[in-house]
Scaffold this motif. Structure first.
Motif, mmCIF file in Angstrom:
data_model
loop_
_atom_site.group_PDB
_atom_site.id
_atom_site.type_symbol
_atom_site.label_atom_id
_atom_site.label_comp_id
_atom_site.label_asym_id
_atom_site.label_seq_id
_atom_site.Cartn_x
_atom_site.Cartn_y
_atom_site.Cartn_z
ATOM 1 N N ARG A 283 0.930 -1.238 0.251
ATOM 2 C CA ARG A 283 0.149 0.085 -0.091
ATOM 3 C C ARG A 283 0.949 1.266 -0.053
ATOM 4 O O ARG A 283 0.567 2.214 -0.723
ATOM 5 C CB ARG A 283 -0.976 0.105 1.196
ATOM 6 C CG ARG A 283 -2.159 -1.002 1.197
ATOM 7 C CD ARG A 283 -2.813 -0.766 2.274
ATOM 8 N NE ARG A 283 -3.961 -1.838 2.403
ATOM 9 C CZ ARG A 283 -4.101 -2.870 3.252
ATOM 10 N NH1 ARG A 283 -3.161 -3.101 4.051
ATOM 11 N NH2 ARG A 283 -5.244 -3.516 2.954
ATOM 12 N N GLU A 284 1.986 1.200 0.894
ATOM 13 C CA GLU A 284 2.915 2.491 0.881
ATOM 14 C C GLU A 284 3.579 2.775 -0.410
ATOM 15 O O GLU A 284 3.733 4.101 -0.760
ATOM 16 C CB GLU A 284 3.784 2.356 2.163
ATOM 17 C CG GLU A 284 4.484 3.568 2.413
ATOM 18 C CD GLU A 284 3.642 4.590 2.899
ATOM 19 O OE1 GLU A 284 3.983 5.762 2.922
ATOM 20 O OE2 GLU A 284 2.415 4.450 3.203
ATOM 21 N N ILE A 285 3.997 1.687 -1.014
ATOM 22 C CA ILE A 285 4.388 1.700 -2.281
ATOM 23 C C ILE A 285 3.971 2.451 -3.284
ATOM 24 O O ILE A 285 4.035 3.342 -4.008
ATOM 25 C CB ILE A 285 5.197 0.441 -2.726
ATOM 26 C CG1 ILE A 285 6.302 -0.093 -1.960
ATOM 27 C CG2 ILE A 285 5.747 0.590 -4.104
ATOM 28 C CD1 ILE A 285 6.829 -1.689 -2.117
ATOM 29 N N SER A 286 2.545 1.892 -3.231
ATOM 30 C CA SER A 286 1.504 2.503 -4.476
ATOM 31 C C SER A 286 1.252 3.846 -4.013
ATOM 32 O O SER A 286 0.948 4.834 -4.927
ATOM 33 C CB SER A 286 0.177 1.599 -4.218
ATOM 34 O OG SER A 286 0.407 0.284 -4.634
ATOM 35 N N ARG A 287 1.017 4.227 -2.657
ATOM 36 C CA ARG A 287 0.717 5.457 -2.162
ATOM 37 C C ARG A 287 1.813 6.574 -2.719
ATOM 38 O O ARG A 287 1.483 7.674 -3.301
ATOM 39 C CB ARG A 287 0.484 5.702 -0.729
ATOM 40 C CG ARG A 287 0.019 7.058 -0.375
ATOM 41 C CD ARG A 287 0.035 6.996 1.276
ATOM 42 N NE ARG A 287 1.441 7.167 1.821
ATOM 43 C CZ ARG A 287 2.156 8.087 1.589
ATOM 44 N NH1 ARG A 287 1.998 9.246 1.152
ATOM 45 N NH2 ARG A 287 3.505 8.037 2.402
ATOM 46 N N LEU A 288 3.037 6.180 -2.499
ATOM 47 C CA LEU A 288 4.363 7.009 -2.842
ATOM 48 C C LEU A 288 4.230 7.324 -4.436
ATOM 49 O O LEU A 288 4.409 8.498 -5.037
ATOM 50 C CB LEU A 288 5.638 6.430 -2.464
ATOM 51 C CG LEU A 288 5.852 6.561 -0.918
ATOM 52 C CD1 LEU A 288 7.130 6.078 -0.475
ATOM 53 C CD2 LEU A 288 5.713 7.947 -0.686
ATOM 54 N N LEU A 289 3.976 6.123 -5.249
ATOM 55 C CA LEU A 289 4.182 6.281 -6.579
ATOM 56 C C LEU A 289 2.957 7.298 -7.206
ATOM 57 O O LEU A 289 3.042 7.760 -8.017
ATOM 58 C CB LEU A 289 3.785 4.974 -7.248
ATOM 59 C CG LEU A 289 5.134 4.048 -7.021
ATOM 60 C CD1 LEU A 289 4.959 2.314 -7.675
ATOM 61 C CD2 LEU A 289 6.431 4.578 -7.785
#
Length: 559
Positions: A283-289
């Motif tokens: 989730r955090e990877i997707s949010r940053l991207l």
């Protein structure tokens, strides 16, 4: 050595380091380690840490400038895997001798670099400084610069002689080497809004490959993993990533922070150990991207993938829960695993009776408290005898640790599972969690334990019974003699870096009315080395009512 000294000072002042956040400017300048003596590092040295950090870059030649023993001790000491080149599995060393000590080893180093390039033609050569050539004054940076110009090939100096400090310092010096000489020197063939870096992940037992298919399905590309299954070109062009995930802040926080500072690559610290932590990391990877320009629809696809994989993983571990629920685990590891593995084990119904925090940051400890509660049993430095007693007294049913601690569990005739870098099983991601539960179940219910616990028919008393009796006798003697118990307690070493025992700390607390860890550190210098003893100092302060003499006796003693 001047350039090494300046780099060490820069690393000591790293603002992203959890230990530095509680130190004054003066304390940071003193550094985070007791300086080691040349030849006295015994394997846990800065060179070893640098080699561990960079050797998983698979297609470069790793040349150790020093005696052959240095390469022998550091080669293949982590179970990293490669999906491509196997050059990193070849050990290269200049193997300097007595003549080189007298006349210098720079010519030998230059010839070694030439031989490697002529025979293997790698995209780059990494040259590691060790104690002996550093002491005789070999300038590997000058040699590498000359070799790069002569052979038109990157030759990277990794200036981390063993005596400058321990492994963790070497990890960071390795990071400084690639920041200075590699990252940003090439451009990727193309970029996408879905490019990420994973920092501090070494692909132990192929763990990265358990997560990569998930990212591939989401269309997220690992531009570079620093350094597991890494490639030189990917590392050199990693500055074009859109976001980064920091897996082990203890080892490479300086890379993540400086890449954010220089190239505006935001990062977060996460874990792929355990079902929920893997989901949160995705989730955090997707949010940053998405923040950096990716399509917001990425989050919907991420949630759909998480729902599917969590359902599969929970279904796979459900059959084990009835057997594992309530089983007690002693976790002797450190760093990010001190909390990330806790979360994974709790998902299987296991109870954590203690977790070591010897190499953990302040943030790691806070996460442990979130998972285990404020009364979490965090172990700063447990003695082998204490580990043995904890297992023998059935306060733990299994110990998860590195290979060096396995013999304690085996002596206690209790199950043990390797959780550190020498392990042969991958525990990352959803499938890794299932594998971890499976391996714990196999270890706990292996029929060999019923056999080895039976006493030999020819022994009236076993060695374990004699050992237990000796331990019990020692405890009884201390209980019967309060003064002897007091002397034993006060003689206990608290800060090994500065050679400060508990008695000195107790005296400082009482005579100077100290009430905080910072005040004790300032008064005794305990905790100004590696900082790992700050937890012990806090425990002494918290339990002052249990050991401090009555106020009137203290006043009489002072008089």
């Amino acid at each position: 050595m001047s350039s090494v000294s300046s780099k060490i000072q820069e690393v000591f002042n790293e603002p992203g380091c959890g230990k530095n956040q509680n130190k004054s400017e003066k304390e940071r300048k003193k550094g985070c380690t007791k300086q080691l003596q040349p030849g006295g590092a015994a394997g846990g040295c800065a060179f070893d840490g640098a080699k561990i950090a960079l050797q998983p870059i698979t297609d470069v030649a790793h040349l150790v400038h020093g005696p052959i023993a240095c390469e022998g001790n550091s080669w293949d000491n982590r179970g990293s895997k490669s999906s491509g080149s196997a050059l990193w599995r070849t050990g290269f060393t200049t193997d300097i001798n007595e003549t080189d000590v007298v006349f210098g080893g720079e010519k030998r180093l230059f010839k070694s670099v030439k031989e490697i390039i002529d025979k293997y033609d790698p995209p780059a050569v990494f040259v590691y400084q060790t104690c002996v050539p550093a002491m005789i004054g070999d300038d590997i940076e000058a040699v590498c610069k000359a070799a790069s110009k002569k052979f038109n090939k990157p030759v990277i100096p990794v200036n981390s002689p063993g005596f400058v400090g321990p492994k963790n310092l070497g990890n960071k010096l390795a990071g400084e080497a690639i920041l200075d000489h590699v990252i940003g020197t090439e451009e990727p063939e193309y970029t996408t809004p879905y490019d990420i870096n994973i920092i501090g992940e070494y692909n132990l037992s192929g763990e990265l490959w358990q997560v990569k298919p998930l990212l591939d399905e989401l269309g997220i590309r690992i531009l570079c993993c620093i350094s597991g299954d890494g490639r030189y070109k990917d590392l050199a062009s990693s500055h074009r990533a859109k976001a980064a995930m920091m897996v082990c802040s203890k080892s490479m926080i300086n890379i993540a922070r400086k890449m954010e500072e220089r190239y505006e690559i935001p990062f977060f610290e996460g874990s792929f150990y355990g079902i929920e932590d893997t989901s949160e990391a995705l989730r955090e990877i997707s949010r940053l991207l998405i923040e950096r320009g990716a399509d917001p629809e990425l989050m919907e696809r991420t949630e759909a993938l998480i729902k599917r994989e969590e359902t599969r993983a929970y279904a796979a571990i459900e059959p084990y829960k009835a057997r594992l629920t309530g089983k007690k685990v002693l976790l002797i590891t450190g760093g990010v695993k001190s909390w990330s593995v806790v979360a994974a084990l709790q998902e299987a119904g296991l109870e954590i009776v203690g977790t070591s925090v010897k190499k953990s940051t302040k943030e790691d400890k806070e996460k442990i408290k979130e998972l285990m509660g404020e009364d979490a049993h965090m172990i700063d430095d447990m003695r082998p005898r204490d580990m043995y007693k904890m297992l023998k007294d059935a306060k733990a049913d299994i110990m998860l640790s590195g290979g060096r601690s396995q013999f304690i569990a085996l002596k206690a005739k209790m199950p043990w599972l390797d959780i550190n870098q020498e392990r042969h099983h991958a525990y990352m991601g959803y499938v890794g969690m299932v594998e971890l539960v499976h391996e714990i179940d196999k270890a706990l219910f292996n029929p060999v334990w019923d056999q080895v616990r039976k006493p030999a028919p020819w022994e009236e008393t076993t060695w374990e019974q004699r050992a237990d009796a000796a331990i019990a006798a020692e405890a009884a003697a201390l209980a019967a003699d309060p003064e002897k118990a007091r002397e034993h307690r006060r003689a206990t070493a608290v800060c090994k870096c500065k050679s400060v025992n508990r008695g000195a700390i107790e005296d400082a607390i009482l005579t100077q009315s100290l009430a905080t860890v910072e005040a004790v550190v300032a008064a005794t210098q305990a905790g100004t080395g590696c900082g790992s003893c700050s937890g012990k100092i806090a425990n002494i302060l918290e339990r002052i009512d249990a050991w401090a003499p009555p106020a009137n006796s203290t006043q009489q003693a002072a008089a």
